[in-house]
Write a protein that holds these residues in place. Structure first.
Motif, PDB file in Angstrom:
ATOM      1  N   GLU A  53       0.916  -1.226   0.037  1.00  0.00           N
ATOM      2  CA  GLU A  53       0.025  -0.146  -0.083  1.00  0.00           C
ATOM      3  C   GLU A  53       0.912   1.439  -0.036  1.00  0.00           C
ATOM      4  O   GLU A  53       1.857   1.189   0.696  1.00  0.00           O
ATOM      5  CB  GLU A  53      -1.041  -0.019   1.173  1.00  0.00           C
ATOM      6  N   PHE A  54       0.443   2.140  -0.874  1.00  0.00           N
ATOM      7  CA  PHE A  54       1.074   3.567  -0.858  1.00  0.00           C
ATOM      8  C   PHE A  54       0.250   4.777  -0.720  1.00  0.00           C
ATOM      9  O   PHE A  54      -0.817   4.495  -1.055  1.00  0.00           O
ATOM     10  CB  PHE A  54       1.922   3.674  -2.481  1.00  0.00           C
ATOM     11  N   PRO A  55       0.915   5.745  -0.022  1.00  0.00           N
ATOM     12  CA  PRO A  55       0.195   7.092  -0.173  1.00  0.00           C
ATOM     13  C   PRO A  55       0.106   7.753  -1.430  1.00  0.00           C
ATOM     14  O   PRO A  55      -0.909   8.690  -1.565  1.00  0.00           O
ATOM     15  CB  PRO A  55       0.967   8.073   0.875  1.00  0.00           C
ATOM     16  N   ASP A  56       0.865   7.482  -2.525  1.00  0.00           N
ATOM     17  CA  ASP A  56       0.571   8.099  -3.699  1.00  0.00           C
ATOM     18  C   ASP A  56       0.937   7.120  -4.995  1.00  0.00           C
ATOM     19  O   ASP A  56       1.774   6.447  -4.607  1.00  0.00           O
ATOM     20  CB  ASP A  56       1.412   9.453  -3.810  1.00  0.00           C
ATOM     21  N   LEU A  57       0.637   7.554  -6.189  1.00  0.00           N
ATOM     22  CA  LEU A  57       0.793   6.805  -7.361  1.00  0.00           C
ATOM     23  C   LEU A  57       2.332   6.713  -7.781  1.00  0.00           C
ATOM     24  O   LEU A  57       2.790   5.596  -8.180  1.00  0.00           O
ATOM     25  CB  LEU A  57       0.089   7.275  -8.509  1.00  0.00           C
ATOM     26  N   LYS A  58       3.072   7.770  -7.391  1.00  0.00           N
ATOM     27  CA  LYS A  58       4.258   7.915  -7.873  1.00  0.00           C
ATOM     28  C   LYS A  58       5.275   6.851  -7.353  1.00  0.00           C
ATOM     29  O   LYS A  58       6.077   5.916  -7.772  1.00  0.00           O
ATOM     30  CB  LYS A  58       4.917   9.041  -7.461  1.00  0.00           C
ATOM     31  N   LEU A  59       5.000   6.627  -5.848  1.00  0.00           N
ATOM     32  CA  LEU A  59       5.876   5.510  -5.142  1.00  0.00           C
ATOM     33  C   LEU A  59       5.460   4.241  -5.397  1.00  0.00           C
ATOM     34  O   LEU A  59       6.203   3.145  -5.517  1.00  0.00           O
ATOM     35  CB  LEU A  59       5.599   5.945  -3.664  1.00  0.00           C
ATOM     36  N   CYS A  60       4.089   3.966  -5.804  1.00  0.00           N
ATOM     37  CA  CYS A  60       3.434   2.879  -6.220  1.00  0.00           C
ATOM     38  C   CYS A  60       4.062   2.338  -7.372  1.00  0.00           C
ATOM     39  O   CYS A  60       4.653   1.107  -7.649  1.00  0.00           O
ATOM     40  CB  CYS A  60       1.839   2.745  -6.291  1.00  0.00           C
ATOM     41  N   LYS A  65       8.034  -1.134 -10.215  1.00  0.00           N
ATOM     42  CA  LYS A  65       9.223  -1.150 -11.268  1.00  0.00           C
ATOM     43  C   LYS A  65      10.399  -1.579 -10.678  1.00  0.00           C
ATOM     44  O   LYS A  65      11.505  -1.600 -11.389  1.00  0.00           O
ATOM     45  CB  LYS A  65       9.359   0.091 -11.863  1.00  0.00           C
ATOM     46  N   GLY A  66      10.511  -1.881  -9.200  1.00  0.00           N
ATOM     47  CA  GLY A  66      11.621  -2.327  -8.641  1.00  0.00           C
ATOM     48  C   GLY A  66      12.572  -1.078  -8.423  1.00  0.00           C
ATOM     49  O   GLY A  66      13.862  -1.350  -8.219  1.00  0.00           O
ATOM     50  N   GLN A  67      12.212   0.006  -8.703  1.00  0.00           N
ATOM     51  CA  GLN A  67      13.176   1.364  -8.164  1.00  0.00           C
ATOM     52  C   GLN A  67      13.066   1.835  -7.014  1.00  0.00           C
ATOM     53  O   GLN A  67      13.842   2.808  -6.626  1.00  0.00           O
ATOM     54  CB  GLN A  67      12.522   2.327  -9.397  1.00  0.00           C
ATOM     55  N   GLN A  68      12.200   1.393  -6.175  1.00  0.00           N
ATOM     56  CA  GLN A  68      11.937   1.998  -4.604  1.00  0.00           C
ATOM     57  C   GLN A  68      12.108   0.895  -3.812  1.00  0.00           C
ATOM     58  O   GLN A  68      11.370  -0.010  -3.592  1.00  0.00           O
ATOM     59  CB  GLN A  68      10.768   2.691  -4.745  1.00  0.00           C
TER      60      GLN A  68
END
Length: 72
Positions: A53-60, A65-68
């Motif tokens: 679960e994420f607070p925004d689409l960018k983090l999701c 994509k395995g970038q975070q």
């Protein structure tokens, strides 16, 4: 692999699709859905249906994509 937005109904069907051996969810892919003000990512690229679960689409999308890396 691209990230595809799905509905709550599609996410429910995906998360209920596991075979009797407890693996291999279908369809394969990377998905997200909006739940109020939060976003749910479902990484089913390997059939294991990892969810976060994420607070925004960018983090999701970054996670899908395995970038975070998520803080523990």
């Amino acid at each position: 692999m691209t990230c595809q937005e799905i509905t709550r109904q599609t996410a429910s069907a995906l998360l209920s699709s596991c075979d009797t051996a407890g693996r291999n969810y279908r369809p394969l892919g990377r998905f997200y859905l909006r739940e109020g003000r939060r976003f749910i990512g479902i990484d089913n690229s390997t059939g294991n249906a990892w969810t976060e679960e994420f607070p925004d689409l960018k983090l999701c999308i970054a996670w899908l994509k395995g970038q975070q890396e998520l803080p523990s």
